[in-house]
Each structure stands twice: as C-alpha cells, then as structure tokens.
Design a protein around this motif. Structure first.
Motif, mmCIF file in Angstrom:
data_model
loop_
_atom_site.group_PDB
_atom_site.id
_atom_site.type_symbol
_atom_site.label_atom_id
_atom_site.label_comp_id
_atom_site.label_asym_id
_atom_site.label_seq_id
_atom_site.Cartn_x
_atom_site.Cartn_y
_atom_site.Cartn_z
ATOM 1 N N LYS A 140 11.090 18.072 -32.866
ATOM 2 C CA LYS A 140 10.602 18.387 -31.524
ATOM 3 C C LYS A 140 11.441 17.644 -30.495
ATOM 4 O O LYS A 140 12.151 16.689 -30.810
ATOM 5 C CB LYS A 140 9.125 17.965 -31.358
ATOM 6 C CG LYS A 140 8.130 18.769 -32.150
ATOM 7 C CD LYS A 140 6.713 18.286 -31.847
ATOM 8 C CE LYS A 140 5.672 19.067 -32.615
ATOM 9 N NZ LYS A 140 4.288 18.587 -32.323
ATOM 10 N N TRP A 141 11.315 18.107 -29.266
ATOM 11 C CA TRP A 141 11.915 17.396 -28.141
ATOM 12 C C TRP A 141 10.947 16.324 -27.675
ATOM 13 O O TRP A 141 9.746 16.559 -27.542
ATOM 14 C CB TRP A 141 12.197 18.366 -26.990
ATOM 15 C CG TRP A 141 13.296 19.334 -27.294
ATOM 16 C CD1 TRP A 141 13.187 20.544 -27.915
ATOM 17 C CD2 TRP A 141 14.690 19.161 -26.995
ATOM 18 N NE1 TRP A 141 14.415 21.138 -28.033
ATOM 19 C CE2 TRP A 141 15.359 20.320 -27.476
ATOM 20 C CE3 TRP A 141 15.425 18.146 -26.381
ATOM 21 C CZ2 TRP A 141 16.732 20.479 -27.347
ATOM 22 C CZ3 TRP A 141 16.793 18.310 -26.254
ATOM 23 C CH2 TRP A 141 17.437 19.456 -26.733
ATOM 24 N N ARG A 142 11.471 15.147 -27.452
ATOM 25 C CA ARG A 142 10.683 14.077 -26.834
ATOM 26 C C ARG A 142 10.990 14.070 -25.339
ATOM 27 O O ARG A 142 12.146 13.880 -24.931
ATOM 28 C CB ARG A 142 11.043 12.716 -27.438
ATOM 29 C CG ARG A 142 10.682 12.565 -28.914
ATOM 30 C CD ARG A 142 10.836 11.108 -29.343
ATOM 31 N NE ARG A 142 10.704 10.938 -30.774
ATOM 32 C CZ ARG A 142 9.545 10.776 -31.412
ATOM 33 N NH1 ARG A 142 8.420 10.792 -30.719
ATOM 34 N NH2 ARG A 142 9.518 10.617 -32.726
ATOM 35 N N ASN A 143 9.961 14.251 -24.532
ATOM 36 C CA ASN A 143 10.125 14.364 -23.079
ATOM 37 C C ASN A 143 9.433 13.206 -22.383
ATOM 38 O O ASN A 143 8.323 12.815 -22.754
ATOM 39 C CB ASN A 143 9.531 15.681 -22.572
ATOM 40 C CG ASN A 143 10.177 16.887 -23.230
ATOM 41 O OD1 ASN A 143 11.322 17.207 -22.970
ATOM 42 N ND2 ASN A 143 9.429 17.557 -24.109
ATOM 43 N N ARG A 144 10.086 12.678 -21.381
ATOM 44 C CA ARG A 144 9.514 11.601 -20.575
ATOM 45 C C ARG A 144 9.699 11.931 -19.100
ATOM 46 O O ARG A 144 10.814 12.212 -18.647
ATOM 47 C CB ARG A 144 10.184 10.267 -20.896
ATOM 48 C CG ARG A 144 9.625 9.085 -20.077
ATOM 49 C CD ARG A 144 10.454 7.816 -20.301
ATOM 50 N NE ARG A 144 10.461 7.438 -21.702
ATOM 51 C CZ ARG A 144 11.538 6.994 -22.345
ATOM 52 N NH1 ARG A 144 12.704 6.906 -21.720
ATOM 53 N NH2 ARG A 144 11.467 6.664 -23.615
ATOM 54 N N VAL A 145 8.611 11.893 -18.348
ATOM 55 C CA VAL A 145 8.643 12.087 -16.898
ATOM 56 C C VAL A 145 8.094 10.822 -16.261
ATOM 57 O O VAL A 145 7.032 10.330 -16.654
ATOM 58 C CB VAL A 145 7.814 13.308 -16.451
ATOM 59 C CG1 VAL A 145 7.867 13.460 -14.937
ATOM 60 C CG2 VAL A 145 8.314 14.571 -17.129
ATOM 61 N N SER A 146 8.806 10.277 -15.294
ATOM 62 C CA SER A 146 8.350 9.052 -14.648
ATOM 63 C C SER A 146 8.686 9.076 -13.165
ATOM 64 O O SER A 146 9.577 9.809 -12.729
ATOM 65 C CB SER A 146 8.996 7.822 -15.312
ATOM 66 O OG SER A 146 10.411 7.942 -15.310
ATOM 67 N N ASN B 26 3.883 3.454 -9.479
ATOM 68 C CA ASN B 26 4.754 4.053 -10.487
ATOM 69 C C ASN B 26 3.943 4.553 -11.662
ATOM 70 O O ASN B 26 2.818 4.089 -11.904
ATOM 71 C CB ASN B 26 5.863 3.093 -10.939
ATOM 72 C CG ASN B 26 5.318 1.851 -11.598
ATOM 73 O OD1 ASN B 26 4.677 1.921 -12.648
ATOM 74 N ND2 ASN B 26 5.571 0.694 -10.991
ATOM 75 N N CYS B 27 4.494 5.518 -12.387
ATOM 76 C CA CYS B 27 3.777 6.119 -13.501
ATOM 77 C C CYS B 27 4.777 6.689 -14.507
ATOM 78 O O CYS B 27 5.941 6.948 -14.171
ATOM 79 C CB CYS B 27 2.828 7.214 -13.028
ATOM 80 S SG CYS B 27 3.658 8.575 -12.163
ATOM 81 N N THR B 28 4.304 6.889 -15.747
ATOM 82 C CA THR B 28 5.120 7.456 -16.810
ATOM 83 C C THR B 28 4.255 8.340 -17.696
ATOM 84 O O THR B 28 3.113 7.966 -18.021
ATOM 85 C CB THR B 28 5.753 6.357 -17.685
ATOM 86 O OG1 THR B 28 6.594 5.531 -16.892
ATOM 87 C CG2 THR B 28 6.586 6.965 -18.802
ATOM 88 N N TYR B 29 4.814 9.487 -18.089
ATOM 89 C CA TYR B 29 4.156 10.358 -19.062
ATOM 90 C C TYR B 29 5.136 10.665 -20.181
ATOM 91 O O TYR B 29 6.263 11.101 -19.934
ATOM 92 C CB TYR B 29 3.686 11.667 -18.420
ATOM 93 C CG TYR B 29 3.147 12.642 -19.450
ATOM 94 C CD1 TYR B 29 1.870 12.487 -19.979
ATOM 95 C CD2 TYR B 29 3.938 13.694 -19.916
ATOM 96 C CE1 TYR B 29 1.379 13.352 -20.943
ATOM 97 C CE2 TYR B 29 3.455 14.576 -20.877
ATOM 98 C CZ TYR B 29 2.178 14.395 -21.393
ATOM 99 O OH TYR B 29 1.702 15.258 -22.345
#
Length: 277
Positions: A225-231, A251-254
C-alpha cells in the motif's frame, strides 16, 4: 493611545506565560519561519524561544503527579547573495513522577534538527536540499532520518508576503517501538514524494502570519500500500517590540498507514514568546 498599547502588550505577555506550559508543540516542520525576503544578502539571523514549567496534578489524596517540562526552539539562517542556509531545531522534555512513594518516573522527549539549503533563492524557480534527524519518544518513534531535494516555485510575491510551491523526493528511515507488542522495534525505509504549499503574509505593521501544508507519500512493499502523510502548521505572530514577539501556533498530522498502532490524527495548539536576533 500609547498607554493603551502598553497595557495590551502587558496583558498579552501575561496570557502567553499562563498558556505556554499547557501547549504541546508538534513535529510539523514549517520551513517558512526561518526565511526572510530575498532583497538583502550576506547576513546571519535567528529566532529562539525557551519555556519551562513545573506543576502537579492529584492522583489520589496524598499522591500527586509531579510534572517538569522544558521546551526549546531555535532557528539559525545565513543568507548569501545567491543561496540561503537554514538550521531549525526543536526539543521538548517532559518528566512525570507519577508515584512519589516508589519514585518511578516516566520521560517523554520529542525533538528534531533540520538543515536546508535553498540554491538560487532569488529566482522564481529555485532548488533545495535538506536533511533531518527526529525522535518522538511519547509516540514510540525512536528515530526518523530523512534526506532529499527538490524544486521550489514562487507563485506570488509582494512586499513581506509570498506564496510558494515545493516538490521533490526524499529517503525516509523510521524506527518505531510497537507498544502493543512488548516494544518490538519496527523499521521502515521508503522513497517518498514530498510536496508543500506555503505562504507568508504581513497583516499590518505589528502582525503577520505564516503557514505550510505538506503531502508526503511512498509505496510500502511490506503492506502493498501507499503510506500517506498530510500535515500542516499555521502561526500568528504579534510584535511586542523590536526583537520580542508573541506567537500562537496550530499544527496537525494525519497518517493513514502508520507502521505501528498509534493515533492517526494528532494536533497541538501552542502559545509563547520568541526572541529574534
């Protein structure tokens, strides 16, 4: 009016000193906070902040938890005629004595050091190289290292304001402790695409704002799978003097596929004082 401004400044300082120990700064890197406008050259500049707090919370009638927290952030930049060099640092140390009879302590430390070079900084299309060392013991991240490069494109520029788009590739190495599996060490090595949209704006003579949104993704063979990070990171800065400012930061991270079971979405709201030199 001058007397009213002095009172407002004093109130802001008191509010910041009261709220600062309650915030928990995140690990989202805002590379815009150390950049200045490209008109000047051949100088050093920097910002530094330090927060210290000690408090207790009851964990029973005669058994309070004792907390000791130290937070440091410091940025240093050198701007030459053609290029800019930035070193960004953050460290948070939290010690909790949760059983005063047995003197058992728990320690949660987080921090990073990030170095970035922006080549041909005055051009609309410039180039970047970066490397970073990071740890977040509170979440089980023993080590994260990354290195990469890319391009930076200036979408819009005005006096003391600008909008920028960046994209590139990086190698990311992570070592996590799986707290649900007797702290088993999980290791990940990925080539990732890293992309950001950033902006800085001067609201008036005493207030400005800056923000950045990242999207990073890489394909993990271990899970197919693709590992995705949005911050994201957004700050509001209010000047209290020539070198002193009050800063409010969110600040935040998903992460959709963390390699160990952790909270997918984390955020932090922080208030504090910073000194520019």
């Amino acid at each position: 009016m001058h007397h009213l401004q002095n009172r407002l400044t004093f109130i802001l300082v008191l509010v910041s000193l009261y709220i600062a120990p309650l915030g928990v700064n995140g690990q989202i890197l805002n590379v815009e906070r150390a950049r200045l406008q490209p008109d000047s050259a051949n100088y050093f500049t920097g910002k530094a902040g330090l927060n210290f707090s000690m408090f207790n919370r009851n964990a029973g009638k005669s058994n309070p938890n004792n907390y000791l927290q130290l937070t440091f952030n410091g940025d240093l930049a050198y701007v030459s005629e053609l290029h800019s060099y930035m070193l960004l640092n953050y460290y948070n140390y939290l010690l909790v004595n949760y059983d005063s009879k047995e003197q058992r302590n728990t320690v949660a430390s987080t921090g990073y050091a990030h170095f970035r070079v922006n080549f041909m900084r005055k051009q609309r299309l410039s180039y970047e190289l970066f490397t970073q060392l990071q740890a977040d013991k509170a979440r089980g991240l023993d080590l994260r290292t990354l290195a990469g490069g890319g391009i930076r494109y200036r979408l819009l520029k005005a006096e003391s304001s600008g909008v920028y788009l960046g994209t590139g590739l990086m190698h990311e190495h992570e070592e996590w402790e799986n707290m649900e599996e007797d702290d088993q060490l999980m290791v990940s090595d990925l080539i990732k695409s890293t992309n950001y949209l950033s902006a800085k704006a001067k609201l008036n003579d005493n207030a400005s704002t800056e923000g950045i949104v990242y999207y990073q993704t890489g394909y993990a063979d271990s899970i197919d799978k693709w590992r995705n990070r949005v911050s994201g990171d957004v700050s509001l800065i209010v000047k209290l003097g020539n070198r002193l400012s009050f800063r409010t930061n969110f600040n935040c991270t998903y992460e959709d596929e963390p390699i160990v079971p952790i909270t997918n979405f984390v955020y932090a709201i922080t208030n504090g004082i910073q000194v520019q030199f």
